[in-house]
Motif scaffolding. Structure first.
Motif, PDB file in Angstrom:
ATOM      1  N   LYS A 155       0.733  -1.216  -0.123  1.00  0.00           N
ATOM      2  CA  LYS A 155       0.069   0.026   0.083  1.00  0.00           C
ATOM      3  C   LYS A 155       0.620   1.304   0.116  1.00  0.00           C
ATOM      4  O   LYS A 155       1.688   1.326   0.906  1.00  0.00           O
ATOM      5  N   VAL A 165      -3.714   0.550  -3.385  1.00  0.00           N
ATOM      6  CA  VAL A 165      -3.352  -0.612  -2.655  1.00  0.00           C
ATOM      7  C   VAL A 165      -3.093  -2.021  -4.000  1.00  0.00           C
ATOM      8  O   VAL A 165      -4.248  -1.997  -4.574  1.00  0.00           O
ATOM      9  N   GLU A 295      -9.068  -0.198   6.610  1.00  0.00           N
ATOM     10  CA  GLU A 295      -8.618   0.988   6.224  1.00  0.00           C
ATOM     11  C   GLU A 295      -9.632   2.131   7.031  1.00  0.00           C
ATOM     12  O   GLU A 295     -10.768   1.614   7.339  1.00  0.00           O
TER      13      GLU A 295
HETATM   14  P1  AMP Z   1      -8.205  -0.152   1.046  1.00  0.00           P
HETATM   15  O1  AMP Z   1      -7.870   0.957   0.038  1.00  0.00           O
HETATM   16  O2  AMP Z   1      -6.942   0.032   1.884  1.00  0.00           O
HETATM   17  O3  AMP Z   1      -9.444  -0.090   1.482  1.00  0.00           O
HETATM   18  O4  AMP Z   1      -7.897  -1.206  -0.022  1.00  0.00           O
HETATM   19  C1  AMP Z   1      -8.716  -1.403  -1.037  1.00  0.00           C
HETATM   20  C2  AMP Z   1      -9.184  -3.053  -0.865  1.00  0.00           C
HETATM   21  O5  AMP Z   1      -8.145  -3.868  -0.863  1.00  0.00           O
HETATM   22  C3  AMP Z   1      -9.970  -3.443   0.322  1.00  0.00           C
HETATM   23  O6  AMP Z   1     -11.323  -2.997   0.426  1.00  0.00           O
HETATM   24  C4  AMP Z   1      -9.722  -4.767   0.365  1.00  0.00           C
HETATM   25  O7  AMP Z   1     -10.725  -5.608  -0.563  1.00  0.00           O
HETATM   26  C5  AMP Z   1      -8.229  -5.080  -0.280  1.00  0.00           C
HETATM   27  N1  AMP Z   1      -7.568  -5.044   0.948  1.00  0.00           N
HETATM   28  C6  AMP Z   1      -6.906  -4.085   1.630  1.00  0.00           C
HETATM   29  N2  AMP Z   1      -6.111  -4.501   2.532  1.00  0.00           N
HETATM   30  C7  AMP Z   1      -6.072  -6.055   2.473  1.00  0.00           C
HETATM   31  C8  AMP Z   1      -5.548  -7.022   3.205  1.00  0.00           C
HETATM   32  N3  AMP Z   1      -4.625  -6.821   4.363  1.00  0.00           N
HETATM   33  N4  AMP Z   1      -5.965  -8.280   2.825  1.00  0.00           N
HETATM   34  C9  AMP Z   1      -6.914  -8.449   1.984  1.00  0.00           C
HETATM   35  N5  AMP Z   1      -7.565  -7.465   1.244  1.00  0.00           N
HETATM   36  C10 AMP Z   1      -6.993  -6.111   1.641  1.00  0.00           C
END
Ligand code: AMP
Ligand code: GLY
Length: 433
Positions: A155, A165, A295
């Motif tokens: 990320k 991400v 998040e």
């Molecule tokens: P975020 O912008 O951090 O919400 O990440 C976008 C999407 O990536 C999230 O809604 C999850 O579907 C996926 N994601 C983020 N972090 C993880 C993680 N540690 N493990 C699995 N999927 C993740």
């Protein structure tokens, strides 16, 4: 003549909403339900929002322009909806000039603005989240990845339009992600630091919450559909549709989240002298070890807002002002015991490349239930102007009814290259079985 007498004693509220998407259109429609609201300005808004607000061509990142507009027009309240202006200190700048605002100051919005900050905050205060390492040096990150468990998640630290991400299913993909973010600077300075974290599995739940820094009030839960294609295939997008409530968010899970995540996050921010006021977004994953934070966002989600606010029974503007004034504990926040669905209609080819500028026709009978995300007025005609064009919303006593109602709205919105998923809500329906 009664109308004149009433309006003479009625309080009149002039409200500014910063932002230009479907979320902002939803917020604007909702605050207009308050009879005290006499005027709404959208900065910059869009061609569809122009049906419900006066759009002024000042960009959401133009903090100086926003402050100058406020100084000239003296609004009673300013709602700062998107992440960028919040992280850039829009609320701080407006408050300095004496304006009352909805949204956190920059020192609290950092919970979304820096993933390194939010991960370290969770670690320090024992808030459940994926195990992680942070890096400001690409070589060290690549070295770490040689032995890191795979799949892994890379990320970018800062804001990246929801694209920073990368879920790496192989070691090679993880190396490529580090190179893309840290060396090629695909997201600019947002990639100066990265988080590499444990891959988690389980259903995802969004919980938006109102907070005045003392009290935290979760809203009805929701479920996003991030992939572009049916059956959760294709590329990640900003969100192709939502439903609320989320069937995975049971009463027991809600209690656990309040005790282990929501309350501790508000307390942690206070202890760090970063009191958060506004809407705090909890992106959660229900893992086999319990709910964990994926998040935080410092704002309403898009398109979660399009299903959450239609279910809000209490007055939105009153609640928002209570978060500003610190009176949330005494303010009613009530949701209808019903279901909502929002189907995003996008331009074919989104999220990669797509044509825009096609006439957008929204039939009169569904205008109330369409939230416009990407449209502008060109030569007097409303035309498409983005990847995500509109959100079509439906409410129903049951989820199937809400889904049917939302797709009935889709049938009454027309533009040339329209594309939408046909299975919004299907995953949630399976969970009920
Ligand atoms: P975020 O912008 O951090 O919400 O990440 C976008 C999407 O990536 C999230 O809604 C999850 O579907 C996926 N994601 C983020 N972090 C993880 C993680 N540690 N493990 C699995 N999927 C993740
Ligand atoms: N729907 C995800 C977000 O607003 O970040």
């Amino acid at each position: 003549m009664e109308g004149i007498a009433v309006s003479a004693i009625k309080r009149q509220m002039r409200v500014v909403v910063v932002g230009s998407g479907g979320r902002e259109h939803t917020i604007i429609k909702k605050i207009r339900e308050n009879p005290e609201v006499t005027e709404v300005f959208a900065l910059p808004g869009n061609g569809g929002i122009a049906m419900d607000a006066i759009c002024v061509d000042i960009g959401a990142k133009d903090i100086e322009g926003i402050v100058n507009f406020a100084v000239e027009n003296r609004p009673d309240y300013v709602i700062v909806a998107p992440d960028d202006p919040l992280v850039l200190g829009c609320v701080d700048a407006l408050e300095k000039k004496g304006f009352r605002c909805f949204g956190p100051r920059a020192n609290a919005a950092i919970i979304e603005g820096s993933k390194v900050f939010s991960k370290n905050l969770m670690k320090k205060y024992g808030i459940p989240t994926a195990a992680y390492e942070t890096f400001d040096d690409a070589d060290k990150a690549l070295e770490y990845l040689k032995t890191a468990p795979i799949p892994t998640v890379v990320k970018a630290d800062g804001l990246a339009l929801g694209k920073g991400v990368i879920i790496a299913m192989t070691r090679e993909e993880a190396y490529a992600a580090v190179k893309e973010i840290m060396l090629d600077k695909a997201f600019g300075a947002s990639g100066n630091q990265i988080v590499i974290e444990e891959f988690m599995e389980g259903p995802e739940i969004t919980v938006l919450s109102f907070t005045d820094g003392k009290t935290v009030v979760p809203m009805v839960s929701s479920m996003d559909h991030k992939r572009a294609g049916d059956n959760d295939t294709g590329l990640n997008t900003g969100g192709m549709g939502t439903i609320a409530p989320n069937p995975y968010y049971t009463k027991e899970i809600a209690e656990e989240c309040m005790e282990k995540i929501f309350r501790p996050t508000i307390d942690a921010l206070n202890k760090e002298s970063r009191t958060f006021k506004g809407c705090l977004y909890f992106g959660l994953m229900l893992t086999k070890d319990g709910p964990k934070v994926v998040e935080y966002n410092s704002r309403f989600g898009d398109p979660e807002t399009q299903v959450v606010l239609p279910l809000l029974e209490s007055d939105l503007l009153t609640i928002m002002q209570a978060t500003t004034d610190g009176t949330l504990a005494e303010t009613e926040v009530k949701f209808r015991d019903a279901n909502a669905c929002c189907v995003i209609m996008a331009s074919e080819g989104y999220p990669v490349s797509y044509e825009k500028g096609f006439p957008l026709l929204i039939e009169d009978e569904v205008k109330d239930r369409v939230f416009v995300a990407g449209a502008k007025i060109q030569d007097g005609v409303l035309v498409t102007n983005g990847g995500r064009v509109v959100g079509c919303s439906g409410v129903g006593e049951t989820l199937p009814e809400a889904i049917r109602n939302a797709y009935a709205v889709v049938d009454k919105v027309h533009f040339k290259n329209e594309y939408y998923r046909h299975d919004i809500g299907a995953r949630a329906l399976k969970a009920y079985k």
